[in-house]
Each structure stands twice: as C-alpha cells, then as structure tokens.
Write a protein that holds these residues in place. Sequence first.
Motif, PDB file in Angstrom:
ATOM      1  N   VAL A 210       0.838  -1.199   0.000  1.00 41.75           N
ATOM      2  CA  VAL A 210       0.000   0.000   0.000  1.00 41.75           C
ATOM      3  C   VAL A 210       0.870   1.245   0.000  1.00 41.75           C
ATOM      4  O   VAL A 210       0.607   2.214  -0.729  1.00 41.75           O
ATOM      5  N   ARG A 211       1.948   1.214   0.809  1.00 44.59           N
ATOM      6  CA  ARG A 211       2.839   2.365   0.854  1.00 44.59           C
ATOM      7  C   ARG A 211       3.476   2.616  -0.516  1.00 44.59           C
ATOM      8  O   ARG A 211       3.613   3.772  -0.959  1.00 44.59           O
ATOM      9  N   ALA A 212       3.826   1.548  -1.206  1.00 45.77           N
ATOM     10  CA  ALA A 212       4.440   1.703  -2.523  1.00 45.77           C
ATOM     11  C   ALA A 212       3.472   2.358  -3.503  1.00 45.77           C
ATOM     12  O   ALA A 212       3.860   3.214  -4.308  1.00 45.77           O
ATOM     13  N   ILE A 213       2.214   1.968  -3.440  1.00 48.63           N
ATOM     14  CA  ILE A 213       1.195   2.577  -4.303  1.00 48.63           C
ATOM     15  C   ILE A 213       1.048   4.050  -3.973  1.00 48.63           C
ATOM     16  O   ILE A 213       0.988   4.911  -4.863  1.00 48.63           O
ATOM     17  N   ALA A 214       1.015   4.356  -2.670  1.00 47.26           N
ATOM     18  CA  ALA A 214       0.839   5.750  -2.245  1.00 47.26           C
ATOM     19  C   ALA A 214       2.021   6.609  -2.657  1.00 47.26           C
ATOM     20  O   ALA A 214       1.857   7.751  -3.110  1.00 47.26           O
ATOM     21  N   GLU A 215       3.225   6.079  -2.504  1.00 49.84           N
ATOM     22  CA  GLU A 215       4.404   6.862  -2.867  1.00 49.84           C
ATOM     23  C   GLU A 215       4.469   7.110  -4.370  1.00 49.84           C
ATOM     24  O   GLU A 215       4.938   8.155  -4.828  1.00 49.84           O
ATOM     25  N   ARG A 216       3.973   6.149  -5.141  1.00 48.92           N
ATOM     26  CA  ARG A 216       3.981   6.297  -6.596  1.00 48.92           C
ATOM     27  C   ARG A 216       3.125   7.475  -7.061  1.00 48.92           C
ATOM     28  O   ARG A 216       3.427   8.148  -8.032  1.00 48.92           O
ATOM     29  N   VAL A 217       2.028   7.719  -6.328  1.00 47.03           N
ATOM     30  CA  VAL A 217       1.099   8.786  -6.737  1.00 47.03           C
ATOM     31  C   VAL A 217       1.086   9.918  -5.714  1.00 47.03           C
ATOM     32  O   VAL A 217       0.120  10.676  -5.631  1.00 47.03           O
ATOM     33  N   GLY A 218       2.169  10.048  -4.929  1.00 50.65           N
ATOM     34  CA  GLY A 218       2.217  11.046  -3.876  1.00 50.65           C
ATOM     35  C   GLY A 218       1.879  12.458  -4.308  1.00 50.65           C
ATOM     36  O   GLY A 218       1.053  13.136  -3.667  1.00 50.65           O
ATOM     37  N   PRO A 219       2.461  12.961  -5.389  1.00 50.40           N
ATOM     38  CA  PRO A 219       2.123  14.329  -5.816  1.00 50.40           C
ATOM     39  C   PRO A 219       0.638  14.507  -6.124  1.00 50.40           C
ATOM     40  O   PRO A 219       0.045  15.541  -5.795  1.00 50.40           O
ATOM     41  N   GLU A 220       0.049  13.497  -6.768  1.00 47.02           N
ATOM     42  CA  GLU A 220      -1.381  13.581  -7.090  1.00 47.02           C
ATOM     43  C   GLU A 220      -2.234  13.536  -5.819  1.00 47.02           C
ATOM     44  O   GLU A 220      -3.279  14.195  -5.737  1.00 47.02           O
ATOM     45  N   ILE A 221      -1.793  12.785  -4.829  1.00 46.25           N
ATOM     46  CA  ILE A 221      -2.521  12.766  -3.554  1.00 46.25           C
ATOM     47  C   ILE A 221      -2.529  14.160  -2.952  1.00 46.25           C
ATOM     48  O   ILE A 221      -3.569  14.664  -2.513  1.00 46.25           O
ATOM     49  N   ARG A 222      -1.369  14.794  -2.936  1.00 43.56           N
ATOM     50  CA  ARG A 222      -1.279  16.126  -2.343  1.00 43.56           C
ATOM     51  C   ARG A 222      -2.067  17.163  -3.148  1.00 43.56           C
ATOM     52  O   ARG A 222      -2.583  18.133  -2.591  1.00 43.56           O
ATOM     53  N   ASP A 223      -2.187  16.950  -4.436  1.00 47.73           N
ATOM     54  CA  ASP A 223      -2.908  17.904  -5.280  1.00 47.73           C
ATOM     55  C   ASP A 223      -4.425  17.707  -5.235  1.00 47.73           C
ATOM     56  O   ASP A 223      -5.177  18.682  -5.315  1.00 47.73           O
ATOM     57  N   HIS A 224      -4.877  16.453  -5.110  1.00 49.25           N
ATOM     58  CA  HIS A 224      -6.295  16.167  -5.335  1.00 49.25           C
ATOM     59  C   HIS A 224      -7.090  15.802  -4.086  1.00 49.25           C
ATOM     60  O   HIS A 224      -8.324  15.869  -4.113  1.00 49.25           O
ATOM     61  N   ASP A 238      -4.059   8.646   1.554  1.00 52.32           N
ATOM     62  CA  ASP A 238      -3.158   9.711   1.990  1.00 52.32           C
ATOM     63  C   ASP A 238      -2.499   9.414   3.331  1.00 52.32           C
ATOM     64  O   ASP A 238      -1.558  10.101   3.727  1.00 52.32           O
ATOM     65  N   LEU A 239      -2.969   8.387   4.036  1.00 59.00           N
ATOM     66  CA  LEU A 239      -2.316   8.074   5.308  1.00 59.00           C
ATOM     67  C   LEU A 239      -0.906   7.552   5.077  1.00 59.00           C
ATOM     68  O   LEU A 239      -0.077   7.537   5.996  1.00 59.00           O
ATOM     69  N   PHE A 240      -0.586   7.121   3.833  1.00 64.20           N
ATOM     70  CA  PHE A 240       0.755   6.642   3.522  1.00 64.20           C
ATOM     71  C   PHE A 240       1.544   7.625   2.663  1.00 64.20           C
ATOM     72  O   PHE A 240       2.570   7.278   2.105  1.00 64.20           O
ATOM     73  N   ASP A 241       1.038   8.855   2.542  1.00 62.24           N
ATOM     74  CA  ASP A 241       1.798   9.885   1.842  1.00 62.24           C
ATOM     75  C   ASP A 241       2.856  10.418   2.800  1.00 62.24           C
ATOM     76  O   ASP A 241       2.568  11.211   3.700  1.00 62.24           O
ATOM     77  N   CYS A 242       4.087   9.973   2.629  1.00 59.54           N
ATOM     78  CA  CYS A 242       5.148  10.262   3.608  1.00 59.54           C
ATOM     79  C   CYS A 242       5.414  11.756   3.774  1.00 59.54           C
ATOM     80  O   CYS A 242       5.771  12.213   4.858  1.00 59.54           O
ATOM     81  N   GLN A 243       5.260  12.512   2.706  1.00 60.55           N
ATOM     82  CA  GLN A 243       5.577  13.935   2.793  1.00 60.55           C
ATOM     83  C   GLN A 243       4.473  14.749   3.461  1.00 60.55           C
ATOM     84  O   GLN A 243       4.741  15.808   4.023  1.00 60.55           O
ATOM     85  N   ASN A 244       3.242  14.250   3.378  1.00 66.05           N
ATOM     86  CA  ASN A 244       2.136  15.039   3.936  1.00 66.05           C
ATOM     87  C   ASN A 244       1.016  14.108   4.412  1.00 66.05           C
ATOM     88  O   ASN A 244      -0.077  14.106   3.864  1.00 66.05           O
ATOM     89  N   PRO A 245       1.325  13.280   5.427  1.00 61.37           N
ATOM     90  CA  PRO A 245       0.297  12.317   5.867  1.00 61.37           C
ATOM     91  C   PRO A 245      -0.887  13.009   6.532  1.00 61.37           C
ATOM     92  O   PRO A 245      -0.721  14.012   7.216  1.00 61.37           O
ATOM     93  N   MET A 246      -2.069  12.458   6.280  1.00 55.55           N
ATOM     94  CA  MET A 246      -3.275  12.972   6.944  1.00 55.55           C
ATOM     95  C   MET A 246      -3.213  12.545   8.410  1.00 55.55           C
ATOM     96  O   MET A 246      -2.996  11.368   8.697  1.00 55.55           O
ATOM     97  N   PRO A 247      -3.327  13.455   9.357  1.00 58.86           N
ATOM     98  CA  PRO A 247      -3.160  13.099  10.778  1.00 58.86           C
ATOM     99  C   PRO A 247      -4.380  12.351  11.332  1.00 58.86           C
ATOM    100  O   PRO A 247      -5.123  12.859  12.156  1.00 58.86           O
TER     101      PRO A 247
END
Length: 1000
Positions: A210-224, A238-247
């Motif tokens: 799951v983390r690998a999937i999230a990291e692959r689309v990290g910029p899109e997660i942060r944008d959308h 977004d809970l696995f978006d390392c740069q900007n995880p949802m708290p």
Amino acid sequence: MTSLTNQSPSRPAKVKPIGEFAERLRGEMTGQVLFDRATRGRYATDASIYQVTPVGVVMPRHQEDLKIALDIARDAKVPILARGAGTSQCGQTVGEALVIDTTRWLNQVVEFDAEARTVLVEPGVVLDHLNAWLKPHGLWYPVDVSTSAQCTIGGMAGNNSCGSRSIYYGNMVHNVLGVDALLADGSAASFGFVDRFAEGSQEQRLAQQVRAIAERVGPEIRDHFPKVLRRVGGYNLDLFDCQNPMPYDPDGRANLAHLLVGSEGTLGVSQRIKLRLSPLPEQKVLGVVNFPTFYQAMDFTQYIVKLGPTAVELVDRTMIELSLENPAFRPVIEKALIGKPEAILLVEFAGHDHAKQLEALRGLNELMGDLGLPGSVVDMPEAAEQKALWNVRKAGLNIMMSMKGDGKPVSFIEDCAVPLEHLAEYTDKLTDVFNRYGTEGTWYAHAGVGTLHVRPILDMRRDGAEKMREIAELASALVREYKGAYSGEHGDGICRGEWVSWQFGETVNNAFRDIKQLFDPENLFNPGKIVDTPKMDDQRYFRFPKSYTTIPLTPVFDWSAWNVKRDPLTGEQSPPGTGGDATHGLAMAVEMCNNNGHCRKFDAGTMCPSFRVTKEEQHLTRGRANTLRLVLSGQLGDEGLASDDVKEALDLCVSCKGCKRECPTGVDMAKFKIEARTARARANGLSLRDRMVGEMPRYAPWASKFSTLVNGVERVPFLAKQIKQALKLAPQRSLPVFNGNFLASAEASSQPVTSEREVLLFVDTFNNYMEGDNAKAAKRVLEAAGYRVHLNVTKGQRPLCCGRTYLSSGQFDKAKAEAKRTLEHLMPFVERGVAVVGLEPSCLLSMRDEFLQYGFGEEAKALSASAYLFEEFLVKARAEDQLPLELKPLNYERAMLHGHCHQKAFDALRPVEQVLDWIPDLTVETIESSCCGMAGSFGYEAEHYDASLKMAEHSLLPAIRNADSNAVLIADGTSCRHQIHDGSGREAIHVARLLEQALA
C-alpha cells in the motif's frame, strides 16, 4: 417496473447454482439463511434511492459462522456484502451479493480497557447500546451520528461516519485503533499501527505494498485530496503519503486499519473493531441562534466556530415547519424559536466545568450582538431540553422525508463539504441552481465543518433523474471552485461512486483500483463500489424508476390525504385526491418509509415491539413497509394485500401505533394492517377465532346475562381445553370473565343530577361487561367534580361500539357500520358542546383516528375534536378551572404506571401522570416500556403466545417484579392489565379506580 432480479455488471461470472449454494449454507451454518423472495426484497434497499436484490441473506450466529459463509461464497464465486442496520444513504449496502447481516448475533463487546480508554467490539454492536454500556465507566464513543439508535459500529467503520461533534472529536477514522478482518482469500488479519506489525507478516506485506502505491502517486494525492475534515470519498490512501500524511492518529503514526475505514466493505469483512474512547462530558450547554435569513446563518458560522464549540448544527425553515407538524417534535422546536426564523444554529459547548460552559454561552450571546443580531439566542443550559432538541435534529433526515406526495428530497449532493469561509456563498449559488430547475433544497446538519445535508425535491418517477444529473454537474463545479469535497460524510456507494475519479483524478483513481486488486483480486467484496461503479442515474438501480407502477386495488380506508401534488418552490399542495387513483394514496402512504431504520431502536418509546424480541427485518416497521411496497408494485406477485408474504410480514405486528408517533415520517403500520387483514378476509374468508373476536360486542350481552355458566367453563378443564383448541387460543390464557352490565344497572339506578356542566361517559364493551368497576369509578369521580354524567345508553338496542374488534379481525364493513351507528348517536351531544369521555384507550382513540378515514366528513372531525380519554378530560377541565375535585392521601406511597400503546401514540400518557400527581403524598413512576404484548386478541392466540410474553419480558414485567410490593400498579388498558396479571401475578387497576379511592 423494478425487477427483483437486477443484474450487476460487476458480479463475477461462473456462479454455481443458487439453490445448491443456499443448501450448502444451510447445511454448514448455525445462523439464519434466508433466500425467499420477500426477504431478498426487504434487503434490496437501504436509505438511498436505489434497489438491487441480493442473492440471499445470512445472519451468522458467531465468528465461525461468518468465516463459513465467506468460504462458501468464495467457492461459489458469489459476492459478499457485509451489512449492519442498512441505513446507508448512497447505496453502499445494496448489491447482487450474499448479504451478511451482523446485527442479530455479532453484537458483543469483546474487550474493554477503562484505563487505556479502548474497547474491542463486534461489527453488529449498535452505537447507542455501546454508549449505554460505557456510560457507567464515564466514557463514550463520540462519533455520534444521527442514526445512533440503530446504526452499527461495523457500518460506521465501513462508511467512515462523522457525526454532529466531529468538529471536536473527529470522524470515525480518527477514533478507530484496529480492525480484525477476514480477507478475500479466507485468511484473517489484524490491522493496526504499521510499526507494530511482525516482520514478514501478511499485514506487513500489505502495508508495504500500500505504501508503494501511495508513494507512486504522492504528488497527485497532495494535489487532489481535499483539505477539509469532512471528506470520505475513495480510499484513505493519503495516510501513507510520507511527505504530507493525513493526521488520522493524534501521534501521526500510520495505521493500516484506517485504510479499511471508509472502504465500504470492498477490502475485507470486519470481525472485530478496536475503538478509541473519550471521557464523557459532564456538563453541556446549548445556545440556539435564530437567524432572519439563511445566508446569515451560513456566513456567521465561521465566527461561531472560533468560540470552540463541540457542535454547530443547522436546522432550516423547511425542517422547522415539518417539525411543527409532528406532534412529538412540536413542543420541543417551539421552545427553540424566536419569532419565525429562516434558520437556526444549535451551538453546543461541553466539558467538565459548568461555569466555563455558561461563560462560553454568554460569549455566544455577545458575539451575536456584535454581529448585529442581539437577542437572537435561546439559552438551553438544562440537560433535558438539550436532549429533546438534539433528538429533533437527529431526526432531520426523516423529518425532511415526511413530505407527502411524489416529490421527495433526494440524496445525491447532500454531503458536499466546503471551507467555512465559502459556506454562505456556496449555499447561495447552489440555491440558485435549484431554482433554475424548478425546485428547492432542504438544508440541515453540520454547519460547523462546512458539510450541509441538502436534498433537492425531485420526483424520481418523472423527470427527477434528468434533473439529478444536471444539478450534480453544476454542484460539482461549485465544489471544485471552492476546493471542497464532493463526498463529505455519507460515502460513495452507487450515488457518488462515479464521482471518485472526478474528485481525485484518474491517476489516484487507478491507484484505488490497485488497492482493490491487492485486497480483493476476484472482486468478491461489495463489487461496484468506490471503483468501477455504475452511473448514479442508471435506471436499473432505482427503487422508483420511470417504469414503476402499482397494481390496481381499492383500499377500504380513505387515503386521499396522501394523494397530493406539491409545488417544490412554494410548498403549496394540491387538494387531496388529485394526485392519483385509489391505490396511489395508499401506495404513497406506504412509501413514506425512507428506510432510515429509526424503528430498529431499542431505547425509550414503543416502536417496534416485535423487532425488539425477534431482531428480524421481517418483523420491523421498515421491513413491513418494504414488503407492502413490493406487493403494491407487483414485485412479489399479483395477489396484492391478501398475499402470504404480507400475512407473514404483518404476523407479529401488534398494531401498537408506536410507529404512528415515533416514526418521524409517520408510517402507520396499524392502519396498513387493517387494509391487509380486510383484503385477506375477503379473499379467504374468516376463521372461527376471527368471528369470535370480531363479534364480541354482539355476544357480550348474552355472555354477561349467563355469566355464571360462561365463566364456569374455566372450572371444567376438559371443556376449556376443547374450546381453546377449537379457537386456536393459548392454553395458558384464561378466557375472558364477564361480570354484569354496567350501563343497564347504571340506567336503572340513576338519579337526576342537575348541573350546567355535562359530560358523556362512553362505556365500551370491556368496561361495560367485564370491568364495570372502572366505569362506576369514573362516573363517581366526574359527579364528584360537579358534572352531569350522560351514558351511551341505547334503549332497546345493544350498546354502542367503536368497531375495533371488527377491524382487528378483518371485518371492515361491520366496523364501519358500528362506527357510523356510534357517530350518529353521539352527534347530538357533540353539537351542543358536550365532551365524549372514554376509559379504554384503543376504543376512545378510534374516534380520533380510524373514524376520520371512513369518509364520514365533518361529523367525524367534530367528534374527534370532542373525544377525550378520562384523564385528558380531567386535565382539560382543571386547566379551565372547572374541576373542583378534592383528593385525600391513600395508603399507597408509590404508583407504578404502565402506558397503553395508543396512549403513547396520541401523547395521552402525560395526562395520566398529571392526575396521579394530584393525589397527595403519592410518588409516581412511569415504567419505560414498549408494548405489553397482549394487544387485544394477539396474546390469546396460540401461535403468538410466546412472542406476547417476550414483549412483556422486554421491560414491563421485570420492572413490575422489581417494584415495591406495596406500590399500586396503574394501567388503563384492559389488555395491559390482563398481561400484567398473567405475567407477574399482580393486579393493575384503571386510574379512575385510584381517583375514586382518593375522593375526599
């Protein structure tokens, strides 16, 4: 016409024969397995606009049963749909799958740690039940959704529910610590904090993928991904978006359970859910802010939230008006109003320091003054009035759905969430959109977090689907303009599934597909939700598609009040009877049920006694309404109301009328049952028992005259047994005891009484021939108060009758004739202003209910306005200073009061409490009970005896057994007194007899 065999394009192929599949389930499971067409029809809908018939329904008895069901379904390639109370509003819990209903047995608290403030529960636990269990420990689960009396923790987790106080406590995802789930391959997994997973475990491998999937689309997660608290669309990737995880977790730790929260059962089936608890607030205060305009209410919310409230909830003018029309809600909402506001905000402050909460309330008043609205706040510092108003707000959806007519508020854009600074402008523009399409929206809910439940009024049978699509397109543009969330609380389901890609973009949407493939490669878990969903306006999934029709039949009651057309902008209704044929009015009355499931409650009130003892959808007001709807639309054959499906669904309905009052949309199952019993009797004839029940008022004079002989039957066991067997009566019940003829004896011994104040005491069959002491006592009390008491004596004719025994046995024509005869006799008294006072609730209240739907016109209305129960009349007379009644203390210090169901349905129990309070030194306790279970002849019937006693044992009989032996028991209903005697051995009396004893 909606088919009961809708085909889902997402259903896997190569399914084994359903008959073989069902038999294997029955052979290996210990729980219930239901594949009949009526059950499947009842589970084909939730609280949404959709209908998709499941393959079958199972109710696992334990966790092993749950695993067996999943294993068998996987082997047969049959999809799985885990379901709680079925209150989803977007179609999440309907689908062509095997429905797993966890509410009946998988509803236990497994572990509890008060110090750590955690609890582990099974998915079928109802939120209110859990909070009642936690209350003695000073804790609660704070995701307090409006359906808390019926929704389950499993359903809340699947939906990522939010609730009124999310502004303070967060959503479901912020309060779930772990989920034990069964996965698609049959394995069990425990999802929780990722840093606690064992090295090489299945859970760790899944987290890494799951983390690998999230990291692959990290910029899109942060944008959308929307930057608002209320967003529950898609998966919580977004809970696995390392740069900007949802708290989601207060400490910022990744928790794989949070991926399952909001997944709508598409990734796994919950076995147990671990919850984070909060301290129960000791003090609460409420300020109700009245606004002259809706725009101001929206605009000022952004300032109110800065005061730190725990909730800011909206009630708009439409909901206010509908609440004022509901007898249960009217006195509550009136206390909250200043003039005629266009909207009100419920602003709550909670904590442990009452002084601080009162200070915050003063701050709210000051703020509104500063904003130009001084004197606009109604302060509610007391808990009781707060709770009553919150109950009205919680019923918001159902209140909105109580509109009569074809046009209904439709849920499809109701969860759009926008930042608070844009809320007023967003709602203003959306209102313009509604006006463009000739409709208006009903607004309520969570102003404090920018999520307003808005439902445009549309007629889905006509052009509603086209308007829904166009309004959705325009609403989505507004959401995007204000950088909000299209799905803010109620999930995706069928309704908003197609908008997931629009909200998150195709790249993230493909990532969601990867998540689904990872957890459920064969697409067996609730297919067609979140990814690869159908269109929101696909007619195949509508409960009311354009092809929807009703079968021809002629109802016996006058249902014209439901035959209305409503102008969506002005709210004006056409005259009754102009909205369709005879069937249409009945069908529209049945369709008032919006499937929200409020009848599944177990707390205070009456509704629904049969469900409380069976926990089966079939024996629930909602289940019955769905059965009737399917029958009336021809989806369960062409037999209509006389069908076996209807008979089975209504079998345990005790006609308590609890739903008439407690269902916020006013579903009146007791009246529907009269229609069905009449249709059944006309089609199949009457049984000997039906005739004996119905004809009681006719043979009662004879039975009373020869009472020694009739009553002696019980003293001859063999004869009593034969009679009960012939009539199919429960052998445990004693036959009715006839005891004189009060009206005849009272007429013979009456003395002239001169008084300007008159009253007519209507003595029914039961109080005339069986319990004449009640009528005698009532007459004495009324005379002691200075009234000239007339009696319903008919010289040379048998006494008058309300006709209820005929209604209960399917003999409608005879019931109507009896009602007509009674009406004609009473009208001379009514016309000169004499009140008609009765003792038996079910009899007297027929004059205020069924008499109005016989078609008797203005005379029936006049009688209804003049008909009072004994206690109601006394309270009214005292309020008018016309009751010079002196009462003395009795030997009793305590009275235990049980209310007849019809008293509760007509809010006629409070007068009983009031007159008991007149007796000096008497403490009155009202037993919080549902139906006693006797319900006229129901408790006598052999096949219903067990259910009857279970209803009594639910709360009534335990309360009586625990009562002081010196307490006097009060019950106005003949059936109630009989049940209390049979179940506890104690005697209850009518309140008239207690008042007679207290006469000075």
